[in-house]
Motif scaffolding. Sequence first.
Motif, mmCIF file in Angstrom:
data_model
loop_
_atom_site.group_PDB
_atom_site.id
_atom_site.type_symbol
_atom_site.label_atom_id
_atom_site.label_comp_id
_atom_site.label_asym_id
_atom_site.label_seq_id
_atom_site.Cartn_x
_atom_site.Cartn_y
_atom_site.Cartn_z
ATOM 1 N N GLY A 43 9.912 45.945 14.764
ATOM 2 C CA GLY A 43 10.445 45.748 16.106
ATOM 3 C C GLY A 43 9.537 44.908 16.973
ATOM 4 O O GLY A 43 9.999 43.958 17.632
ATOM 5 N N SER A 44 8.252 45.221 16.973
ATOM 6 C CA SER A 44 7.324 44.423 17.779
ATOM 7 C C SER A 44 7.232 43.005 17.239
ATOM 8 O O SER A 44 7.205 42.039 18.007
ATOM 9 C CB SER A 44 5.942 45.081 17.804
ATOM 10 O OG SER A 44 5.422 45.235 16.494
ATOM 11 N N GLY A 45 7.222 42.853 15.914
ATOM 12 C CA GLY A 45 7.148 41.512 15.332
ATOM 13 C C GLY A 45 8.345 40.654 15.704
ATOM 14 O O GLY A 45 8.203 39.496 16.108
ATOM 15 N N ALA A 46 9.558 41.218 15.582
ATOM 16 C CA ALA A 46 10.770 40.463 15.909
ATOM 17 C C ALA A 46 10.829 40.109 17.392
ATOM 18 O O ALA A 46 11.210 38.985 17.757
ATOM 19 C CB ALA A 46 12.006 41.267 15.507
ATOM 20 N N LEU A 47 10.444 41.038 18.242
ATOM 21 C CA LEU A 47 10.478 40.758 19.683
ATOM 22 C C LEU A 47 9.451 39.704 20.071
ATOM 23 O O LEU A 47 9.728 38.819 20.890
ATOM 24 C CB LEU A 47 10.225 42.045 20.468
ATOM 25 C CG LEU A 47 11.459 42.923 20.706
ATOM 26 C CD1 LEU A 47 11.057 44.270 21.280
ATOM 27 C CD2 LEU A 47 12.447 42.220 21.634
ATOM 28 N N ILE A 48 8.255 39.766 19.496
ATOM 29 C CA ILE A 48 7.228 38.755 19.793
ATOM 30 C C ILE A 48 7.708 37.375 19.365
ATOM 31 O O ILE A 48 7.605 36.401 20.119
ATOM 32 C CB ILE A 48 5.896 39.113 19.092
ATOM 33 C CG1 ILE A 48 5.284 40.356 19.740
ATOM 34 C CG2 ILE A 48 4.921 37.942 19.169
ATOM 35 C CD1 ILE A 48 4.134 40.946 18.943
ATOM 36 N N VAL A 49 8.252 37.275 18.155
ATOM 37 C CA VAL A 49 8.749 35.993 17.662
ATOM 38 C C VAL A 49 9.862 35.471 18.563
ATOM 39 O O VAL A 49 9.877 34.301 18.949
ATOM 40 C CB VAL A 49 9.252 36.129 16.210
ATOM 41 C CG1 VAL A 49 10.043 34.887 15.796
ATOM 42 C CG2 VAL A 49 8.084 36.350 15.262
ATOM 43 N N ARG A 50 10.780 36.343 18.929
ATOM 44 C CA ARG A 50 11.907 35.928 19.755
ATOM 45 C C ARG A 50 11.456 35.463 21.142
ATOM 46 O O ARG A 50 11.936 34.444 21.652
ATOM 47 C CB ARG A 50 12.877 37.106 19.870
ATOM 48 C CG ARG A 50 14.257 36.715 20.395
ATOM 49 C CD ARG A 50 14.352 36.951 21.868
ATOM 50 N NE ARG A 50 15.520 36.302 22.433
ATOM 51 C CZ ARG A 50 15.729 36.155 23.723
ATOM 52 N NH1 ARG A 50 14.847 36.607 24.604
ATOM 53 N NH2 ARG A 50 16.798 35.518 24.173
ATOM 54 N N GLU A 51 10.500 36.182 21.722
ATOM 55 C CA GLU A 51 10.011 35.800 23.046
ATOM 56 C C GLU A 51 9.233 34.484 22.994
ATOM 57 O O GLU A 51 9.337 33.663 23.913
ATOM 58 C CB GLU A 51 9.139 36.915 23.627
ATOM 59 C CG GLU A 51 9.922 38.144 24.037
ATOM 60 C CD GLU A 51 10.994 37.837 25.065
ATOM 61 O OE1 GLU A 51 10.649 37.307 26.140
ATOM 62 O OE2 GLU A 51 12.181 38.121 24.794
ATOM 63 N N LEU A 52 8.464 34.260 21.944
ATOM 64 C CA LEU A 52 7.743 32.991 21.820
ATOM 65 C C LEU A 52 8.728 31.836 21.686
ATOM 66 O O LEU A 52 8.544 30.768 22.284
ATOM 67 C CB LEU A 52 6.796 33.033 20.622
ATOM 68 C CG LEU A 52 5.578 33.952 20.752
ATOM 69 C CD1 LEU A 52 4.747 33.897 19.478
ATOM 70 C CD2 LEU A 52 4.722 33.578 21.958
ATOM 71 N N LYS A 53 9.775 32.041 20.913
ATOM 72 C CA LYS A 53 10.782 30.981 20.753
ATOM 73 C C LYS A 53 11.410 30.618 22.099
ATOM 74 O O LYS A 53 11.578 29.436 22.417
ATOM 75 C CB LYS A 53 11.864 31.441 19.773
ATOM 76 C CG LYS A 53 13.006 30.439 19.599
ATOM 77 C CD LYS A 53 14.082 30.974 18.693
ATOM 78 C CE LYS A 53 14.986 31.954 19.375
ATOM 79 N NZ LYS A 53 15.992 31.306 20.256
ATOM 80 N N VAL A 54 11.740 31.621 22.880
ATOM 81 C CA VAL A 54 12.388 31.377 24.173
ATOM 82 C C VAL A 54 11.408 30.748 25.158
ATOM 83 O O VAL A 54 11.733 29.770 25.847
ATOM 84 C CB VAL A 54 12.966 32.690 24.737
ATOM 85 C CG1 VAL A 54 13.438 32.499 26.182
ATOM 86 C CG2 VAL A 54 14.119 33.174 23.867
ATOM 87 N N ARG A 55 10.199 31.279 25.238
ATOM 88 C CA ARG A 55 9.223 30.784 26.204
ATOM 89 C C ARG A 55 8.742 29.381 25.852
ATOM 90 O O ARG A 55 8.429 28.594 26.744
ATOM 91 C CB ARG A 55 8.045 31.764 26.291
ATOM 92 C CG ARG A 55 8.449 33.092 26.908
ATOM 93 C CD ARG A 55 7.432 34.189 26.640
ATOM 94 N NE ARG A 55 7.995 35.489 27.005
ATOM 95 C CZ ARG A 55 7.478 36.304 27.920
ATOM 96 N NH1 ARG A 55 6.375 35.955 28.559
ATOM 97 N NH2 ARG A 55 8.043 37.447 28.188
ATOM 98 N N TRP A 56 8.686 29.077 24.574
ATOM 99 C CA TRP A 56 8.296 27.731 24.152
ATOM 100 C C TRP A 56 9.486 26.778 24.122
ATOM 101 O O TRP A 56 9.313 25.590 23.859
ATOM 102 C CB TRP A 56 7.675 27.777 22.763
ATOM 103 C CG TRP A 56 6.347 28.470 22.699
ATOM 104 C CD1 TRP A 56 5.552 28.830 23.738
ATOM 105 C CD2 TRP A 56 5.666 28.902 21.512
ATOM 106 N NE1 TRP A 56 4.420 29.449 23.283
ATOM 107 C CE2 TRP A 56 4.450 29.501 21.917
ATOM 108 C CE3 TRP A 56 5.949 28.829 20.143
ATOM 109 C CZ2 TRP A 56 3.529 30.029 21.018
ATOM 110 C CZ3 TRP A 56 5.039 29.353 19.248
ATOM 111 C CH2 TRP A 56 3.843 29.956 19.670
ATOM 112 N N GLU A 57 10.687 27.310 24.343
ATOM 113 C CA GLU A 57 11.926 26.522 24.324
ATOM 114 C C GLU A 57 12.106 25.822 22.983
ATOM 115 O O GLU A 57 12.327 24.618 22.901
ATOM 116 C CB GLU A 57 11.945 25.512 25.483
ATOM 117 C CG GLU A 57 11.899 26.179 26.856
ATOM 118 C CD GLU A 57 11.950 25.163 27.982
ATOM 119 O OE1 GLU A 57 11.731 23.970 27.726
ATOM 120 O OE2 GLU A 57 12.218 25.574 29.127
#
Length: 317
Positions: A43-57
Motif C-alpha cells: 500500500g505504501s509503495g503503490a501510493l508513493i509511486v502514484r503520488e510521484l507520478k502525479v507530482r512530477w506530471e
Amino acid sequence: MGLPPALVLFFLAPAIAELLSGSAPPSEFFHPFGFLLLASLYGSGALIVRELKVRWEKGYASLFILGAAYGILEEGLMVKSFFDPEWMDLGILGSYGRWQGVNWVWAEWLTIYHALFSIAIPITLVELAYVERRNERWVKDRTLVALTMLLGAVTAFGYLFLTTYRPPAAQYLLAITIVALLIFSAWRVPPKMGKGGLKPPSPRKLALMGFLIALSLFSLFMAGPYLIPSPPTLMILGLALIYAAGSLLKRYRWDEGTLYHKFALSAGAVAFLILLTPLQELDKSRPDNPRGMAIVGAVALILLLLMRRRLKQSAQD
C-alpha cells in the motif's frame, strides 16, 4: 465512491499482488500480522509511486519504471529473494539462472511482476474508479513522508527478521544503486513519452491483449526454465516481450475518450489471475493452504464486472 481513493489503493495493491495471485492465500493474507505487513508494504509503495507520478506530471512510462524500482526494493532489499538460493518461492529458479550470488531469472521476473501487478494495474484501476480525481494528489506532503518512512521501516523489518540470510555486500549495494537509478530515470522521463497518435483497438481486443501479455509472461518464466536450456536466452525473451508490449501500446493515443480502453487492458491481465484461482485451490501439492482462492477469484470477477458497467455507461453518456 465514499472511501478515499488513497485508502482503496492502499489495500487493493496487496489484494491483487498477493491475495488474487495466490502468493498469500486467504489463510495467510487475512492473518492480522500478515495483513498489516502486506498492506504496509504494498500500500505504501503503490501510493508513493502514484503520488510521484502525479507530482512530477509523468505518464505510464514513468509509472512502470517506478514500479520496477519498487519490485527491486521488495524482493531485493526486503525479502532478499534476488540473492537467497533457499527462498521459499524460488523452486527451479533457485538454481536456474543463478550466477555470482544472484538469482537473475527470478530477479527479472519479479521486477516485471511487481511493476505490473503490484503497482501499475492497481493504480490504473483506482484512478479509473475515481476518474474525476485521477489527476489530483491523494495525500498531503506530510502523509507522503509518513508513507515513505513506513515503507523504509517495513523494508528494514523484512531484511532483519523474515530470514536469516544476508546477501553479499556488493550485490546488495548494486540493488540499492539500481533502485536509485530507476527513480532518477522515472523523474527524467519526458511527460509525453508513450503518447502516440493511433486510435486504440476496441476494448474487447485490449482485454484480450492484456490477458495474453499476462499469459505470456507467466508461461515464459514458469515453464521456460524447463524448456529453455540457456537462462540468458530466457531473460532476453522476457525483456523482448516487455519491449514489444510497450512499443505497441505507446503507438496509441490514450486520452479522455479511452478510459474504458485502459480499464479493458488492465482487466484482461487481472482476468488471467482470476482464471488461475480455482486451479490453485485444487492444487493439492501446495505446501500452504489455498482454501478460499475460488471465492477470491469470484469476488474479483464481480468487482471487475461492476466497474466495467460503470465505465461503459460513463463512456456512452
